[in-house]
Design a protein around this motif. Sequence first.
Motif, mmCIF file in Angstrom:
data_model
loop_
_atom_site.group_PDB
_atom_site.id
_atom_site.type_symbol
_atom_site.label_atom_id
_atom_site.label_comp_id
_atom_site.label_asym_id
_atom_site.label_seq_id
_atom_site.Cartn_x
_atom_site.Cartn_y
_atom_site.Cartn_z
ATOM 1 N N LEU A 28 59.720 68.324 45.625
ATOM 2 C CA LEU A 28 60.090 68.990 46.876
ATOM 3 C C LEU A 28 60.685 68.006 47.879
ATOM 4 O O LEU A 28 61.595 68.364 48.624
ATOM 5 C CB LEU A 28 58.876 69.702 47.475
ATOM 6 C CG LEU A 28 58.429 70.957 46.745
ATOM 7 C CD1 LEU A 28 57.190 71.536 47.399
ATOM 8 C CD2 LEU A 28 59.538 71.992 46.705
ATOM 9 N N ALA A 29 60.194 66.781 47.894
ATOM 10 C CA ALA A 29 60.757 65.774 48.788
ATOM 11 C C ALA A 29 62.198 65.458 48.400
ATOM 12 O O ALA A 29 63.071 65.312 49.265
ATOM 13 C CB ALA A 29 59.903 64.515 48.761
ATOM 14 N N ILE A 30 62.477 65.370 47.111
ATOM 15 C CA ILE A 30 63.842 65.100 46.647
ATOM 16 C C ILE A 30 64.765 66.262 46.986
ATOM 17 O O ILE A 30 65.884 66.077 47.471
ATOM 18 C CB ILE A 30 63.837 64.801 45.134
ATOM 19 C CG1 ILE A 30 63.124 63.476 44.869
ATOM 20 C CG2 ILE A 30 65.258 64.776 44.573
ATOM 21 C CD1 ILE A 30 62.863 63.193 43.407
ATOM 22 N N VAL A 31 64.301 67.489 46.772
ATOM 23 C CA VAL A 31 65.106 68.671 47.098
ATOM 24 C C VAL A 31 65.375 68.722 48.600
ATOM 25 O O VAL A 31 66.493 69.006 49.036
ATOM 26 C CB VAL A 31 64.409 69.956 46.603
ATOM 27 C CG1 VAL A 31 65.083 71.193 47.168
ATOM 28 C CG2 VAL A 31 64.399 69.999 45.086
ATOM 29 N N ALA A 32 64.357 68.446 49.420
ATOM 30 C CA ALA A 32 64.535 68.464 50.876
ATOM 31 C C ALA A 32 65.554 67.414 51.307
ATOM 32 O O ALA A 32 66.358 67.661 52.207
ATOM 33 C CB ALA A 32 63.191 68.231 51.563
ATOM 34 N N TYR A 33 65.541 66.261 50.671
ATOM 35 C CA TYR A 33 66.527 65.227 51.005
ATOM 36 C C TYR A 33 67.944 65.731 50.749
ATOM 37 O O TYR A 33 68.823 65.586 51.590
ATOM 38 C CB TYR A 33 66.263 63.959 50.186
ATOM 39 C CG TYR A 33 67.355 62.941 50.349
ATOM 40 C CD1 TYR A 33 67.452 62.186 51.506
ATOM 41 C CD2 TYR A 33 68.311 62.763 49.355
ATOM 42 C CE1 TYR A 33 68.468 61.257 51.668
ATOM 43 C CE2 TYR A 33 69.326 61.839 49.508
ATOM 44 C CZ TYR A 33 69.402 61.087 50.669
ATOM 45 O OH TYR A 33 70.418 60.194 50.819
ATOM 46 N N PHE A 34 68.175 66.337 49.606
ATOM 47 C CA PHE A 34 69.516 66.812 49.286
ATOM 48 C C PHE A 34 69.921 67.999 50.148
ATOM 49 O O PHE A 34 71.101 68.172 50.453
ATOM 50 C CB PHE A 34 69.629 67.166 47.801
ATOM 51 C CG PHE A 34 69.825 65.964 46.935
ATOM 52 C CD1 PHE A 34 71.039 65.319 46.904
ATOM 53 C CD2 PHE A 34 68.796 65.475 46.166
ATOM 54 C CE1 PHE A 34 71.236 64.197 46.112
ATOM 55 C CE2 PHE A 34 68.971 64.363 45.370
ATOM 56 C CZ PHE A 34 70.195 63.720 45.345
ATOM 57 N N VAL A 35 68.970 68.821 50.563
ATOM 58 C CA VAL A 35 69.304 69.977 51.398
ATOM 59 C C VAL A 35 69.604 69.538 52.825
ATOM 60 O O VAL A 35 70.602 69.948 53.415
ATOM 61 C CB VAL A 35 68.161 71.015 51.371
ATOM 62 C CG1 VAL A 35 68.356 72.072 52.445
ATOM 63 C CG2 VAL A 35 68.077 71.665 50.003
ATOM 64 N N PHE A 36 68.752 68.701 53.397
ATOM 65 C CA PHE A 36 68.886 68.350 54.806
ATOM 66 C C PHE A 36 69.801 67.161 55.056
ATOM 67 O O PHE A 36 70.420 67.064 56.103
ATOM 68 C CB PHE A 36 67.512 68.102 55.419
ATOM 69 C CG PHE A 36 66.670 69.341 55.466
ATOM 70 C CD1 PHE A 36 67.063 70.449 56.192
ATOM 71 C CD2 PHE A 36 65.492 69.406 54.758
ATOM 72 C CE1 PHE A 36 66.301 71.590 56.233
ATOM 73 C CE2 PHE A 36 64.716 70.547 54.786
ATOM 74 C CZ PHE A 36 65.126 71.648 55.525
ATOM 75 N N ALA A 37 69.908 66.243 54.121
ATOM 76 C CA ALA A 37 70.750 65.071 54.319
ATOM 77 C C ALA A 37 72.059 65.196 53.550
ATOM 78 O O ALA A 37 72.816 64.247 53.476
ATOM 79 C CB ALA A 37 69.999 63.816 53.877
ATOM 80 N N ARG A 38 72.308 66.308 52.974
ATOM 81 C CA ARG A 38 73.501 66.589 52.169
ATOM 82 C C ARG A 38 73.662 65.590 51.042
ATOM 83 O O ARG A 38 74.771 65.277 50.630
ATOM 84 C CB ARG A 38 74.748 66.616 53.034
ATOM 85 C CG ARG A 38 74.758 67.748 54.013
ATOM 86 C CD ARG A 38 76.037 67.760 54.773
ATOM 87 N NE ARG A 38 76.079 68.916 55.659
ATOM 88 C CZ ARG A 38 77.181 69.437 56.102
ATOM 89 N NH1 ARG A 38 78.338 68.932 55.754
ATOM 90 N NH2 ARG A 38 77.163 70.469 56.890
ATOM 91 N N GLY A 39 72.580 65.059 50.564
ATOM 92 C CA GLY A 39 72.605 64.166 49.417
ATOM 93 C C GLY A 39 73.421 62.915 49.602
ATOM 94 O O GLY A 39 73.925 62.352 48.660
#
Length: 67
Positions: A28-39
């Motif tokens: 979930l932390a990895i997914v949140a990074y890509f969602v909120f920081a645009r990867g």
Amino acid sequence: MADNINNNGGGGGNTGMAFIVGAIVVVLAIVAYFVFARGGMGGAETKEVNVDVDLPEVSAPAVPGGN
């Protein structure tokens, strides 16, 4: 009367559950990074998308013997 209480502090019954929950938190932390920081994708670059869809006119076939 002597009580036979075995308190050795071992609590390994939930080790597997803790591993699964930890793995879910990491995912979930990895997914949140890509969602909120645009990867890590750079900039606020905007792109203009212009789509034009032209379809030919379609009419129903004639009904034979129509009154």
